[in-house]
Design a protein around this motif. Structure first.
Motif, PDB file in Angstrom:
ATOM      1  N   THR A 116      -0.071  -3.544  -5.083  1.00 40.51           N
ATOM      2  CA  THR A 116      -0.720  -4.845  -4.980  1.00 40.51           C
ATOM      3  C   THR A 116      -1.766  -5.076  -6.069  1.00 40.51           C
ATOM      4  OG1 THR A 116      -0.405  -4.745  -2.595  1.00 40.51           O
ATOM      5  CG2 THR A 116      -1.974  -6.366  -3.408  1.00 40.51           C
ATOM      6  N   GLN A 117      -2.591  -4.074  -6.347  1.00 34.82           N
ATOM      7  CA  GLN A 117      -3.688  -4.261  -7.296  1.00 34.82           C
ATOM      8  C   GLN A 117      -3.221  -4.443  -8.736  1.00 34.82           C
ATOM      9  OE1 GLN A 117      -2.788  -1.519  -5.860  1.00 34.82           O
ATOM     10  NE2 GLN A 117      -3.302   0.289  -7.014  1.00 34.82           N
ATOM     11  N   THR A 118      -1.948  -4.216  -9.017  1.00 31.64           N
ATOM     12  CA  THR A 118      -1.435  -4.384 -10.386  1.00 31.64           C
ATOM     13  C   THR A 118      -0.716  -5.714 -10.587  1.00 31.64           C
ATOM     14  OG1 THR A 118       0.758  -3.400 -10.025  1.00 31.64           O
ATOM     15  CG2 THR A 118      -1.069  -1.887 -10.520  1.00 31.64           C
ATOM     16  N   VAL A 119      -0.547  -6.486  -9.522  1.00 28.22           N
ATOM     17  CA  VAL A 119       0.298  -7.679  -9.546  1.00 28.22           C
ATOM     18  C   VAL A 119      -0.513  -8.964  -9.775  1.00 28.22           C
ATOM     19  CG1 VAL A 119       1.878  -9.095  -8.141  1.00 28.22           C
ATOM     20  CG2 VAL A 119       1.995  -6.597  -8.015  1.00 28.22           C
ATOM     21  N   LEU A 120       0.075  -9.866 -10.539  1.00 23.67           N
ATOM     22  CA  LEU A 120      -0.384 -11.260 -10.634  1.00 23.67           C
ATOM     23  C   LEU A 120       0.854 -12.105 -10.396  1.00 23.67           C
ATOM     24  CD1 LEU A 120      -2.748 -13.294 -11.533  1.00 23.67           C
ATOM     25  CD2 LEU A 120      -1.436 -13.435 -13.637  1.00 23.67           C
ATOM     26  N   PHE A 121       0.752 -13.125  -9.523  1.00 21.18           N
ATOM     27  CA  PHE A 121       1.940 -13.932  -9.242  1.00 21.18           C
ATOM     28  C   PHE A 121       1.628 -15.418  -9.250  1.00 21.18           C
ATOM     29  CE2 PHE A 121       0.199 -12.679  -5.108  1.00 21.18           C
ATOM     30  CZ  PHE A 121       0.238 -13.846  -4.359  1.00 21.18           C
TER      31      PHE A 121
END
Length: 178
Positions: A116-121
């Protein structure tokens, strides 16, 4: 003092920060639904989530990811490599070697689920939560369900850089045996 710090920031930046807190523990699934709904209704073009037990290490993480999504309209989210801070203080680093763009089937064949902490959506809008939200109650990990929802018939992006740290043994999911 996390609660106090968050309240101070919300008071200092009322046009940028909305604080959601509960008088009692509502549980991970209900909390996720509340947060997803708030994010999807926010009108923000992009959404990044950072849970309290993890942290970002690259000050340009979000800008790099926004630039990537702006250049790749067929992509709904992008993730990066990360480090894992172990309970004994040692650090392991993921070093996925992946193409910049691929689909969900490729990702699953690699046996990788982005943290989660690596994602941008891209903000999918509240209609997606209404369409898919009932599944959150049935899944082991709501973040994974969200990522599956976001990749329906689109591409996934990847930056090989390490931009975040996951603290193992601190959060709910890392303490389960499932």
């Amino acid at each position: 003092s996390t609660s106090v710090i968050c309240k101070d920031y919300a008071k200092k930046y009322p046009n940028k920060i909305t604080l959601y807190s509960h008088k009692h523990n509502v549980g991970a699934t209900q909390n996720a639904k509340i947060i997803y709904k708030a994010c999807f209704e926010s009108g923000a073009k992009y959404i990044a989530m950072l849970e309290g037990d993890d942290y970002w290490t690259d000050p340009y993480k979000l800008q790099k990811q926004v630039d990537f999504l702006e250049a790749n309209s067929q992509c709904n989210y992008i993730f990066t490599n990360r480090s894992t801070l172990k309970p004994d203080g040692s650090i392991d680093q993921t070093d996925y070697i992946l193409p910049e763009l691929f689909d969900l089937h490729f990702l699953l064949k690699q046996n990788i689920m982005p943290s989660t902490q690596t994602v941008l959506f891209r903000n999918p809008g509240i209609f997606q939560l209404e369409k898919w939200g009932h599944i959150l109650n049935k899944g082991f990990n709501g973040d994974w369900i969200l990522l599956f929802m976001l990749t329906y018939n689109v591409k996934i992006g990847f930056l090989k850089e390490n931009t975040a740290v996951y603290r193992e043994g601190v959060g709910i999911i890392s303490k389960t045996n499932n």
